[in-house]
Design a protein around this motif. Structure first.
Motif, PDB file in Angstrom:
ATOM      1  N   GLY A 115      79.004 -17.149  21.281  1.00 17.70           N
ATOM      2  CA  GLY A 115      78.798 -15.830  20.688  1.00 17.70           C
ATOM      3  C   GLY A 115      77.934 -15.886  19.438  1.00 17.70           C
TER       4      GLY A 115
ATOM      5  N   PHE B 258      97.596 -27.777  27.310  1.00 20.13           N
ATOM      6  CA  PHE B 258      98.069 -26.407  27.123  1.00 20.13           C
ATOM      7  C   PHE B 258      99.201 -26.415  26.109  1.00 20.13           C
ATOM      8  CE2 PHE B 258      95.982 -25.747  31.239  1.00 20.13           C
ATOM      9  CZ  PHE B 258      95.323 -24.565  30.988  1.00 20.13           C
TER      10      PHE B 258
ATOM     11  N   GLN C 215      91.831  -8.745  21.291  1.00 21.39           N
ATOM     12  CA  GLN C 215      91.212  -8.558  22.602  1.00 21.39           C
ATOM     13  C   GLN C 215      91.705  -9.575  23.626  1.00 21.39           C
ATOM     14  OE1 GLN C 215      87.964  -6.686  23.476  1.00 21.39           O
ATOM     15  NE2 GLN C 215      88.831  -5.276  22.030  1.00 21.39           N
TER      16      GLN C 215
ATOM     17  N   LEU D 180      94.251 -23.837  25.553  1.00 29.42           N
ATOM     18  CA  LEU D 180      93.912 -25.258  25.444  1.00 29.42           C
ATOM     19  C   LEU D 180      93.811 -25.649  23.978  1.00 29.42           C
ATOM     20  CD1 LEU D 180      91.223 -25.994  28.179  1.00 29.42           C
ATOM     21  CD2 LEU D 180      93.692 -26.372  28.247  1.00 29.42           C
TER      22      LEU D 180
ATOM     23  N   MET E 138      86.786 -22.441  21.574  1.00 30.70           N
ATOM     24  CA  MET E 138      85.697 -22.834  20.692  1.00 30.70           C
ATOM     25  C   MET E 138      84.351 -22.580  21.353  1.00 30.70           C
ATOM     26  SD  MET E 138      83.574 -25.788  20.691  1.00 30.70           S
ATOM     27  CE  MET E 138      84.519 -27.134  21.434  1.00 30.70           C
ATOM     28  N   ALA E 139      84.254 -22.850  22.647  1.00 30.22           N
ATOM     29  CA  ALA E 139      82.987 -22.656  23.366  1.00 30.22           C
ATOM     30  C   ALA E 139      82.600 -21.177  23.374  1.00 30.22           C
ATOM     31  CB  ALA E 139      83.101 -23.177  24.802  1.00 30.22           C
ATOM     32  N   GLU E 140      83.586 -20.304  23.544  1.00 34.10           N
ATOM     33  CA  GLU E 140      83.295 -18.865  23.533  1.00 34.10           C
ATOM     34  C   GLU E 140      82.828 -18.416  22.152  1.00 34.10           C
ATOM     35  OE1 GLU E 140      86.227 -16.907  26.830  1.00 34.10           O
ATOM     36  OE2 GLU E 140      87.189 -18.045  25.239  1.00 34.10           O
TER      37      GLU E 140
ATOM     38  N   ILE F 212      94.815 -10.693  24.644  1.00 33.89           N
ATOM     39  CA  ILE F 212      96.153 -10.776  25.195  1.00 33.89           C
ATOM     40  C   ILE F 212      96.086 -10.853  26.709  1.00 33.89           C
ATOM     41  CG2 ILE F 212      98.317  -9.557  25.516  1.00 33.89           C
ATOM     42  CD1 ILE F 212      98.173  -8.624  22.770  1.00 33.89           C
ATOM     43  N   VAL F 213      96.622 -11.890  27.230  1.00 31.40           N
ATOM     44  CA  VAL F 213      96.655 -12.076  28.668  1.00 31.40           C
ATOM     45  C   VAL F 213      98.124 -12.022  29.077  1.00 31.40           C
ATOM     46  CG1 VAL F 213      96.092 -13.624  30.545  1.00 31.40           C
ATOM     47  CG2 VAL F 213      94.596 -13.491  28.557  1.00 31.40           C
ATOM     48  N   PRO F 214      98.489 -11.072  29.915  1.00 32.21           N
ATOM     49  CA  PRO F 214      99.900 -10.957  30.287  1.00 32.21           C
ATOM     50  C   PRO F 214     100.407 -12.276  30.851  1.00 32.21           C
ATOM     51  CG  PRO F 214      98.602  -9.152  31.192  1.00 32.21           C
ATOM     52  CD  PRO F 214      97.637 -10.124  30.622  1.00 32.21           C
TER      53      PRO F 214
ATOM     54  N   GLU G 165      90.553 -17.190  21.647  1.00 38.05           N
ATOM     55  CA  GLU G 165      89.391 -17.541  22.456  1.00 38.05           C
ATOM     56  C   GLU G 165      89.075 -19.015  22.242  1.00 38.05           C
ATOM     57  OE1 GLU G 165      86.217 -14.233  23.578  1.00 38.05           O
ATOM     58  OE2 GLU G 165      86.249 -14.625  21.437  1.00 38.05           O
TER      59      GLU G 165
ATOM     60  N   LEU H 200      96.335  -3.756  21.256  1.00 37.30           N
ATOM     61  CA  LEU H 200      95.288  -4.392  22.056  1.00 37.30           C
ATOM     62  C   LEU H 200      93.918  -4.292  21.416  1.00 37.30           C
ATOM     63  CD1 LEU H 200      96.088  -3.460  25.735  1.00 37.30           C
ATOM     64  CD2 LEU H 200      96.374  -5.638  24.579  1.00 37.30           C
TER      65      LEU H 200
ATOM     66  N   GLU I 131      99.571 -19.163  24.878  1.00 33.70           N
ATOM     67  CA  GLU I 131      99.221 -20.450  25.488  1.00 33.70           C
ATOM     68  C   GLU I 131      97.717 -20.596  25.671  1.00 33.70           C
ATOM     69  OE1 GLU I 131      99.941 -21.485  29.709  1.00 33.70           O
ATOM     70  OE2 GLU I 131     101.372 -22.917  28.905  1.00 33.70           O
TER      71      GLU I 131
END
Lengths: 582, 582
Positions: free
Chosen positions: B187, B46, B220, B55, B181-183, B222-224, B179, B216, B53
């Motif tokens: 896609g 991380f 897409q 991986l 690499m796998a996502e 943004i994770v609080p 996002e 936002l 933050e």
């Protein structure tokens, strides 16, 4: 001179042909029944099982994967294509003993090398007993991403089941995280330790409803636009029943973490099978089920047919605030989308820490009369396994008798068959007990250090072994968790459960040697113990581990070898890693 | 009778020892210089390079990975340990020609099998030319996750560089997605197609500042609680300079998608090196740099030393709304955290679609007098490669002459050396031209179908080959993209650039055959063409592809073979997949 030589040549050619035939068609793995072939492609796809869109592992586009249906004695052949982009895979056939095919047990590091992207691997094994089984990835923490499904084996018509029903249905239970498996695993292997946390959802048949507008503080992973009730897969599972009919529900759990209670509003469930063994029937309102277990229950559609009913599952043994999983029992001809008139929150769920009640269910599970396999009266060896949480070089780990498990790079089965003496630590004999006199199972370990090892337990072939799973306090005060232990390659008799510390001289006197159930997965309750017995009669190398994905990843497992000298030549398909890389 | 036999035995033993010695110390790969050993562990950790933050792949805990510093002729030995949990890896040494070690080029599927989790793979190669190079993962789209770094090779003291400087510094540029690499890869390989989108950030030396409170709708992900200015790595890169001193900045780009402009407020940059070749110096305010390119520029700290200055990088050739990447040029002894007095937004950046200006820089890059390697006057073969976007079975792909590339399971180098005739499509001869008379490069392809193939271009060893990269319209109207093409194993001469469709009879007359720069990566501009020439004089199998991670993943590449019969015995370490799995 020529005659004998040509004759010998012919003999050689003949021997060669026979050998080739044996290599191509290993008679040992052909069952008496049909051959059932499956072509599977596993890959990541965007799915939203609980309305939150994320990468999910699918089998032929499906999550959960397709159900394998077969008859006892059939040979299952799964041609598994790894269509991941950079990730390997291995698939375990949970509950299938793999008699004469220990190399197809599907445990990376134990029985095979991982399957590379682009590769096709062929699993071939006999389903030798009727019952309800499962399959799942057995590589890293991949199972959490969705490579899961059920196996349903029917008995021959000449050996009918001791109960009747009109229809046969799967109810497959999982818990569900929104973060990726890689994120969870990296967190667990980090300093500071990052716990996986409680799941975001509980899924019934791969479906759930996550409240996208939920409190942000409890669900860190809400991404606007990704969690949406209009997402494709976002709907509850509906189980439609015809009034008056009886349904066999094959309930299996492959949760990553959670122990579950399962219930159907207003209906009784009659337990008739556990892990492929017939159970002396008993009725429950709430069925407790741990990861790795399967149960068959009979459900009679005998309630007011003018409405639908809630099917729910909820977390027990942990104080999780995860919402219960919900599905709908739909009485035909009501509309399947019609919600029950009751509040889903009104469905009674057990108190999370009512261990006594869960233990009561475990104790109620006995082998069914007429189907009792009596256990050997005595065992040749007793192994006591203390379950503790520890620290190893600053990393949080789980340990068994203070040894935290990790795989070698060369799978044990290959290393042992090929006598690769430096593939793992052959010299390490894992301890068969702990200092039970002086260890206080109710306190945080005073010395939390543990060692890691890839050493294994080697059992005399054919011997009878007792294993006592002894639970203890974790690294947190007044805390002990529930661990469902799963044994590969064998079923075991569940001889007894107890609270507190196992007493080696007294407790065995109370073992159930009359009608103990046989299982492949059994829970040890917080601060308690569970005793099981098995015969080491299946040649191979077999994993025995806590079925909580993160616990096994953190070292909570051991490996048994027995009779590896009786294992036939290994197929080359399982090789290609560690010392078997060319 | 005994004497001769024992003598022969001794001869055999001696031959065996010699062979073993050759196997263990392949003299061909030992350079004249030092042996430099590196032990690398790659894993996910991380990190929050731009405050968000996620991986990140680290090398020995670092992102970007450590810089390899060596002298010309040194032998680099990298013992690379794959500490991923379920993912494989392969590392390419970008710009290193791998003369006599084509098996260590690090391209999964072309020159080696992937390295499995837990395995240690030893790369060993000679850095035979001074200059600025890079390394990165060459497996799936893994590079995007961070396995990247720089290689700096110094000339011997007897061959001084044709410019002087006081200090040598790296400026490593990447773009950055939130996002995984796998996502992104899933896609791209989905129906409907899901484009990777523009990057969230631009990083300078692995550092950036993402505006966590950004709109936002454009970000897409943004994770609080995950994006936070207080996260550990969340700070700008600071380049400290001493007034009056001259700095060589080694600028390398390994962006996944973006073409960049790089600038330092108020300072001129003198370009002196490109991809390991000396450039006839010229001055720029904005340096355009494409993924896969390296430049050395000289920076003189000759401005007002009482303040600091902005270093910025911004996206060109795409209408991205990604914020520019920022770092600080810190004049000693000002405080390094002191921000420049100017607004970062005031730094002049080129207009994104000013292709002419970018082309002007490309045209300005000539080989430096005294260091010119004259190209052959003629070529033996001309290959015209039309770059198009296509559809194959409903999947969005990139193609070259209507063929979309994919790897075979068995790496080409092994398949060719071991004559594995069904490892890939040996019979397919990829087209060396397209229907240039009738094809309109300014229109959406009227028939967007393409084929996929793993067939390769086989070049006569020692022959001179011209490649014309012909750009065209994508599947979107009035749209053509910039593609930086990278050739493995060789440098090529850049003979010319043009706008519109290449004219095979006229355009070659204007080729620069006097002082063309040699490079390993060159861009073809929207609706334009680029001509290059190289000698197929390095025995092996070599990838040639667009260096945009998603474009190559979607099929935008080809493979050249030449002189594979001259390649020595392959090391077994590169095997273990496809048909080389045991």
């Amino acid at each position: 001179m020529m005659r004998p030589k040509r004759f010998l040549d012919r003999v050689h050619v003949f021997i060669l042909m026979v050998l080739c035939f044996i290599a191509v068609f290993p008679t040992s793995v052909i069952g008496q029944g049909k051959i059932r072939r499956f072509k599977w492609e596993v890959k990541y796809e965007f799915k939203s099982p609980d309305c939150f869109e994320k990468l999910v592992i699918t089998v032929n586009g499906k999550f959960p994967g397709p159900t394998i249906k077969a008859n006892q004695g059939d040979t299952i052949i799964v041609e598994l294509k790894n269509s991941f982009l950079t990730e390997n895979v291995a698939v375990h056939w949970h509950g299938i003993r793999q008699i004469r095919t220990p190399w197809f047990d599907g445990v990376e590091g134990v029985t095979q090398c991982p399957i590379l992207p682009g590769e096709v691997f062929i699993y071939q094994f006999v389903v030798d007993r009727p019952g309800t089984y499962m399959y799942h990835s057995h590589y890293g923490m991949q199972r959490e991403s969705g490579l899961t499904g059920m196996i349903r084996v029917s008995p021959p018509v000449t050996e009918p089941e001791p109960f009747t029903y009109d229809y046969d249905r799967n109810v497959f239970l999982t818990d569900w995280y929104h973060e990726s498996m890689a994120e969870k695993a990296t967190g667990l292997a980090s300093i500071p330790f990052k716990w996986v946390g409680e799941p975001e959802s509980l899924l019934i048949q791969g479906r759930g409803i996550f409240n996208c507008s939920n409190d942000l503080s409890t669900t860190q992973n809400i991404v606007p636009g990704v969690c949406n009730a209009t997402n494709a897969d976002c709907s509850r599972f509906v189980l439609t029943v015809i009034p008056g009919k009886t349904y066999r529900l094959r309930i299996g759990s492959l949760t990553s973490l959670s122990a579950l209670s399962f219930q159907i509003e207003g209906h009784n469930l009659t337990v008739v099978e556990a892990d492929g063994h017939y159970v002396e029937p008993f009725i429950v309102k709430n069925l407790f089920i741990y990861s790795g277990e399967t149960y068959s229950v009979l459900l009679k559609a005998d309630q007011n047919p003018s409405r639908n009913y809630w099917i729910t599952t909820s977390i027990v043994s942990r104080p999780a605030n995860t919402s219960q999983g919900t599905a709908v029992l739909n009485y035909y001809p009501n509309h399947p989308r019609r919600l029950p008139p009751t509040l889903e929150s009104s469905i009674l769920r057990p108190i999370w820490n009512d261990t006594r009640r869960r233990l009561a269910q475990s104790l109620a599970i006995k082998a069914r009369g007429g189907f009792i396999h009596a256990p050997p009266k005595n065992s040749d060896k007793v192994i006591v396994l203390l379950n503790t949480q520890n620290e190893v070089n600053g990393y949080r780990r789980w340990s068994v008798n203070n040894v935290s498990y990790h795989h070698p790079k060369t799978p044990y089965l290959i290393a042992l068959k090929q006598n690769l003496t430096d593939a793992f630590d052959w010299s390490f004999t894992p301890p068969e007990n702990y200092d039970s006199l002086n260890y206080n199972i109710s306190q945080v370990p005073p010395n939390a250090n543990a060692t890691t090892s890839d050493g294994i337990y080697r059992l005399r072939f054919g011997s009878t072994v007792d294993v006592i799973l002894q639970n203890a306090n974790t690294m947190n005060r007044d805390n002990s968790e529930t661990h469902p232990w799963h044994l590969h390659g064998h079923d075991f008799w569940v001889l007894g459960y107890g609270v507190g510390k196992f007493n080696e001289s007294e407790d065995p006197k109370r073992y159930n040697l009359i009608n103990p159930i046989m299982k492949n997965t059994v829970a040890v309750q917080p601060f308690g113990w569970t005793a099981l017995r098995f015969r080491a009669d299946n040649p191979g190398v077999w994993s025995f581990h806590c079925h909580i994905e993160s616990h096994f990843f953190m070292g909570m497992g051991i490996v048994f070898e027995s009779g590896v000298d009786r294992v036939s030549n290994l197929p080359s398909s399982i090789m290609g890693c560690g010392q078997t890389k060319r």
